[in-house]
Design a protein around this motif. Sequence first.
Motif, PDB file in Angstrom:
ATOM      1  N   ARG A 145       0.852  -1.200   0.000  1.00 16.91           N
ATOM      2  CA  ARG A 145       0.000   0.000   0.000  1.00 16.91           C
ATOM      3  C   ARG A 145       0.890   1.254   0.000  1.00 16.91           C
ATOM      4  O   ARG A 145       0.770   2.150   0.840  1.00 16.91           O
ATOM      5  N   GLY A 407      -3.487  10.353  17.312  1.00 16.79           N
ATOM      6  CA  GLY A 407      -4.533   9.911  16.394  1.00 16.79           C
ATOM      7  C   GLY A 407      -3.999   9.414  15.061  1.00 16.79           C
ATOM      8  O   GLY A 407      -4.742   9.332  14.075  1.00 16.79           O
TER       9      GLY A 407
ATOM     10  N   ARG B 172     -17.449  -7.897  20.162  1.00 13.08           N
ATOM     11  CA  ARG B 172     -16.293  -7.060  20.478  1.00 13.08           C
ATOM     12  C   ARG B 172     -16.404  -5.717  19.777  1.00 13.08           C
ATOM     13  O   ARG B 172     -16.873  -5.638  18.649  1.00 13.08           O
ATOM     14  N   ILE B 173     -15.898  -4.690  20.452  1.00 11.98           N
ATOM     15  CA  ILE B 173     -15.872  -3.357  19.854  1.00 11.98           C
ATOM     16  C   ILE B 173     -14.466  -3.145  19.286  1.00 11.98           C
ATOM     17  O   ILE B 173     -13.493  -3.145  20.032  1.00 11.98           O
ATOM     18  N   ILE B 174     -14.366  -2.999  17.988  1.00  7.58           N
ATOM     19  CA  ILE B 174     -13.044  -2.748  17.405  1.00  7.58           C
ATOM     20  C   ILE B 174     -13.033  -1.393  16.709  1.00  7.58           C
ATOM     21  O   ILE B 174     -14.079  -0.858  16.345  1.00  7.58           O
ATOM     22  N   ARG B 175     -11.813  -0.885  16.532  1.00 10.90           N
ATOM     23  CA  ARG B 175     -11.620   0.353  15.776  1.00 10.90           C
ATOM     24  C   ARG B 175     -10.748   0.062  14.576  1.00 10.90           C
ATOM     25  O   ARG B 175      -9.735  -0.618  14.694  1.00 10.90           O
ATOM     26  N   THR B 178      -7.404   5.287  11.294  1.00 11.93           N
ATOM     27  CA  THR B 178      -7.029   6.330  12.252  1.00 11.93           C
ATOM     28  C   THR B 178      -7.479   7.652  11.644  1.00 11.93           C
ATOM     29  O   THR B 178      -8.113   7.674  10.609  1.00 11.93           O
ATOM     30  N   ARG B 179      -7.110   8.750  12.296  1.00 16.67           N
ATOM     31  CA  ARG B 179      -7.395  10.065  11.704  1.00 16.67           C
ATOM     32  C   ARG B 179      -6.295  10.502  10.744  1.00 16.67           C
ATOM     33  O   ARG B 179      -6.414  11.549  10.113  1.00 16.67           O
ATOM     34  N   ASP B 188      -6.655  -3.619   5.439  1.00 12.27           N
ATOM     35  CA  ASP B 188      -7.536  -2.460   5.354  1.00 12.27           C
ATOM     36  C   ASP B 188      -8.941  -2.867   5.816  1.00 12.27           C
ATOM     37  O   ASP B 188      -9.854  -3.056   5.014  1.00 12.27           O
ATOM     38  N   LEU B 189      -9.099  -2.978   7.123  1.00 21.69           N
ATOM     39  CA  LEU B 189     -10.382  -3.426   7.668  1.00 21.69           C
ATOM     40  C   LEU B 189     -11.483  -2.402   7.412  1.00 21.69           C
ATOM     41  O   LEU B 189     -12.649  -2.767   7.241  1.00 21.69           O
ATOM     42  N   THR B 190     -11.110  -1.119   7.380  1.00 17.68           N
ATOM     43  CA  THR B 190     -12.120  -0.101   7.081  1.00 17.68           C
ATOM     44  C   THR B 190     -12.818  -0.440   5.769  1.00 17.68           C
ATOM     45  O   THR B 190     -14.051  -0.487   5.695  1.00 17.68           O
ATOM     46  N   SER B 191     -12.019  -0.711   4.734  1.00 17.05           N
ATOM     47  CA  SER B 191     -12.603  -1.025   3.423  1.00 17.05           C
ATOM     48  C   SER B 191     -13.386  -2.329   3.443  1.00 17.05           C
ATOM     49  O   SER B 191     -14.285  -2.513   2.625  1.00 17.05           O
ATOM     50  N   PHE B 193     -15.313  -3.375   5.942  1.00 15.53           N
ATOM     51  CA  PHE B 193     -16.641  -3.135   6.518  1.00 15.53           C
ATOM     52  C   PHE B 193     -17.468  -2.170   5.666  1.00 15.53           C
ATOM     53  O   PHE B 193     -18.700  -2.234   5.681  1.00 15.53           O
TER      54      PHE B 193
END
Lengths: 458, 458
Positions: A145, A407, B172-175, B178-179, B188-191, B193
Motif C-alpha cells: 500500500r 490519532g 467485540r468493539i473494534i476500531r 485512524t485520523r 484495510d479493515l475499514t474497506s 466493513f
Amino acid sequence: MGIQDAIAGLSALLGHRLTRSKSDLDLHGRSESHFHDAPPDAVAYPETTREVAEIIRICVAEGCPVVGWGVGTSLEGQAQAFHGGVSVDFSRMNRVIEVNQEDMDVRLQPGVTREALNEELRATGLFFPIDPGANATLGGMASTRASGTTAVRYGTMRENVLGLEVVTAEGRIIRTGTRARKSSSGYDLTSLFVGAEGTLGLITELTLRLHGQPEAVASAVCAFPSVQDAVTTVIETIQMGLPVARIELMDRASIEAVNAFSGTNLPVMPHLLLEFHGSESGVKETSETFGDIAQEHGGTGFDRATRPEERTALWTMRHNAFYAILALRPGARAVVTDICVPVSRLAEAIEGTRADLEEAGVQGPILGHVGDGNFHAVLLLDEHDEDEMARARHVADQMVARALALGGTATGEHGIGVGKQRFMEAEHGDAWQLMGVLKQALDPGDILNPGKLVPPRN
Amino acid sequence: MGIQDAIAGLSALLGHRLTRSKSDLDLHGRSESHFHDAPPDAVAYPETTREVAEIIRICVAEGCPVVGWGVGTSLEGQAQAFHGGVSVDFSRMNRVIEVNQEDMDVRLQPGVTREALNEELRATGLFFPIDPGANATLGGMASTRASGTTAVRYGTMRENVLGLEVVTAEGRIIRTGTRARKSSSGYDLTSLFVGAEGTLGLITELTLRLHGQPEAVASAVCAFPSVQDAVTTVIETIQMGLPVARIELMDRASIEAVNAFSGTNLPVMPHLLLEFHGSESGVKETSETFGDIAQEHGGTGFDRATRPEERTALWTMRHNAFYAILALRPGARAVVTDICVPVSRLAEAIEGTRADLEEAGVQGPILGHVGDGNFHAVLLLDEHDEDEMARARHVADQMVARALALGGTATGEHGIGVGKQRFMEAEHGDAWQLMGVLKQALDPGDILNPGKLVPPRN
C-alpha cells in the motif's frame, strides 16, 4: 513433506527457473533496510499465473513458505524469507498487458516497475503518479500500500488499484474489482489484498487507474522560520482546496545535508517544496495563492520554478535527499522511520521527534510528505554500536507512541513486515486479532509470507 | 434458545427502547424498492456502542438475526428482515461527536443523516460531498458503499471513510483506521466493513473526510445529438483533467419527463448537467473549456448557471427527475437499475439498454453519473402485471450481463442485499466464494444480516 520436497516439485515444474545458486539466494535474502539477511531455500521465476498457482499448490501441500519478491525495495523486511521456503520472483511477469486510453486504466503484470510503466505510457498522454522514491514493482507497491510524494493529490495505491488477479493459498485464481470506476458489489476484496504484504495471496495481475499528464506543471520552494509555520501554511493551503500535487517538508538538518551534497545554497531553515499540476493559468493562480499564504506565515525566498530544468533540479535535490543525508555520516546504516498523523498535529510530532533525537544523541534529519501528515526521520547509525542502536530504537518507539497518541498510525507508507509488528497491538487492539482471524481463514496452513504483519499463531 | 428468548433478553436490556408494536415492525420491514415487506420480530433503539455490543451478544447466544437500520432508503432490500429477528435502529445514535476543522475530518454516530451533517458543518467552511439523492444515514451509506452525483470529483464512501468503530459478531468493539490521511498498517479493515451491508459487523461510529466548501461554484447544461456524443465529451473532459464536480446524463425520455413535471422547456435530446467547484477564475476557465469540448461534439444550447438560484433550479430539476419519471405513469412501481461500466463503453451500454427496453415494451428513462460510467434505468411497472414484471426482470438481467461483458459491475452504488445476489457468481466467480469464507470466519453463527450478499451456506 517439507521444504526439500517442495523444491523437488518446483524444480520439476520450472526447470532452470527454479534456482538455488548462492548468489541468487543471497540476493533474495537481502533488504534495503537494517534487517539481517534471511535467504530463501530457493527462488522461483514464474512466467504465468498458472505457474504461480501451481507453485502455491505444491508449497501448501509440502508446508513450504512462499514469499513474493518484486525488486526488494521494501523497508520493513516484507520480502525476506525469515522462515526459509521459496521466494517467488516476478521479474519474468513484467508485461504491460493493455492500456485503455479512453478509460485511463492499465492492466499489467506485477513485475512491471513504476518507471517502466511510465516509460510505456509516455506517448499516451497518461501517467501513473504514485512515486515512492524507489523504482519498485507495481505488485510490490500494491502489496505494501505504497504512496510517496504525490499522494496528497492522487492518493495512494489504495485509491489507484481498480482490480487484481490473485492466487489464493488454495491455489485458486481469483479476480477482484472490475474496470468500472466504482462498484458496490460485495466485499472490497481489492482493498483487502492491497497492503496485505503477500500474506493472503500472491498478486499476479493489476488493473490501475491512470491520470492525464497535466497540461502545465509548476514547482515552488519556500523557507519558513519554523516547522509550525510551514505546517500552518500547508493546512491553510489544503483547506482552501488548492490543488497541490506535491507538498514536501525538509527540516533544517535535511537542508544542511542537501546543501553539502548538491552544492545548493538554501538558507538553513525548514523548507516546503511544492508542485502544481493543471492548466497554464491554473498553476500560475495556484502557485501565486500559495505564495500569499506562505508569506502570511513568515515564508521567505518563495521561488517558482516553471521551466522543466529548474523543476528537475528541485525534485532531483529532493529525491537525492536520502543520499545527501547518508553522506553526512559515511559508512552509517540508515534506518528510515515512517509515521503519519493528522496534519494539525504534524508540527508537534516533528518537534517531539527532534527533541527525542537530540536527547538520545542520534542523528536523524526529517523529510515529510506533509500534505498527508506523513514524515520520516532518517536515523544514521553505526550498526555495530549496540548502545547507539538501542537509543535509536527507543527514538523510533517514541515516534510511534506519539503518532498513536496524536490519532495517527505507525506507518504511513512503508508497511509492517516484521519491522513494525511490535506496534500492531497498540495501534489496532482487538482489530489486530481480527486480522489474524482473516489470515487463518484464507491461509490456514500459514504458508503465505509467514511471520509477517498478523499476530503469531497460538 | 431462539428469537423469543433473545427478545426477552433485549427487553430486559433496553426497556421501552425495544419495541414490538405492529406499526414499528411494519415500518422496519418496508423498502423503498420492489421487495415484499419483511418485518423484524422486534426493533431495538440502542443509545450507545456498549448497548449495540450487548444486543449482538444476546442475539448470537440465542441465534437471533440482527439487521442494521438507518432510515430505510437502501434499494436492494439490505435493511429488511427476511429471516426475522431484531432490527437495530440507529436513530438514537445520531450525534456529531467531533469536527476537526484543521484536519478536515469528522467523527460521528451512524444515525446522523447526510443533510444533518452538512447542516452542522455549514459554518465551518467544510462539507461532506457524497450525495446519493436520498437523505440517508452515514452508517447506511458506508454499509452500502454509496456514492451519487459527486463521486467523479470526491470519490465514494470507499474513499471518504477514514475509520470506523464496529461491533463484531463476537460482540467485540473494534476500531479500524485512524485520523491520519493514509496508513500502511495491516489489512484495510475499514474497506472491508464499508460495503459489507452489515453482514460482518455493525458500524457504531465513523470518521469521515471532509472537503472545503468551494470558493466558487458554476453549473452548466448542454444538449447533444446522441448519447455517444455526450459520452465522448465526458471522456475528453476527464482526460484533460478538467476538475468537474458533477457530470450527469439525462436521456431523451428523462428530459421529456422533466419538462412535463417541472414545466421546463429543454430540447428533447440527451443532456449533460455539470457542476464545477474551484476559484472564481478556475470555474470560469473550466466551464469555458468544457463548452469548447461540447461544441466539438455537437453540443448545443450550452448554458452556464453561475447564480445560486439558477444552479439550485438546475439541480432541483435533476434531483426531482426520479419523481418526474414516476409521474409518467401514476401508480406505477419504480424499479431502479444500477450498472457501472468503463466510461468508453457507456454509450454502448446505454443504447443496448434502450433497445432492450423497447423490445420488451418496458418504460425506463435513463439517468447517469456519467463521469463514473454509472447509470440507472428507472423501470415503471405495474407490480400486479406478472408478465410485465417478468419482462422488466429480463431487461434488468440483460443490463447486468452487458455490464459484466463490458468489464463493469452489477451495481455502481446500490449494493447487493437480496436484489442482486443472483449476479454475484457471474461477476465474481470464485471470489464470491472467498467472500463467503470471510463471512464464515467473522460471523460463524450467520447472525448478522443473514441471507444477504454472500453465497448461501451449505
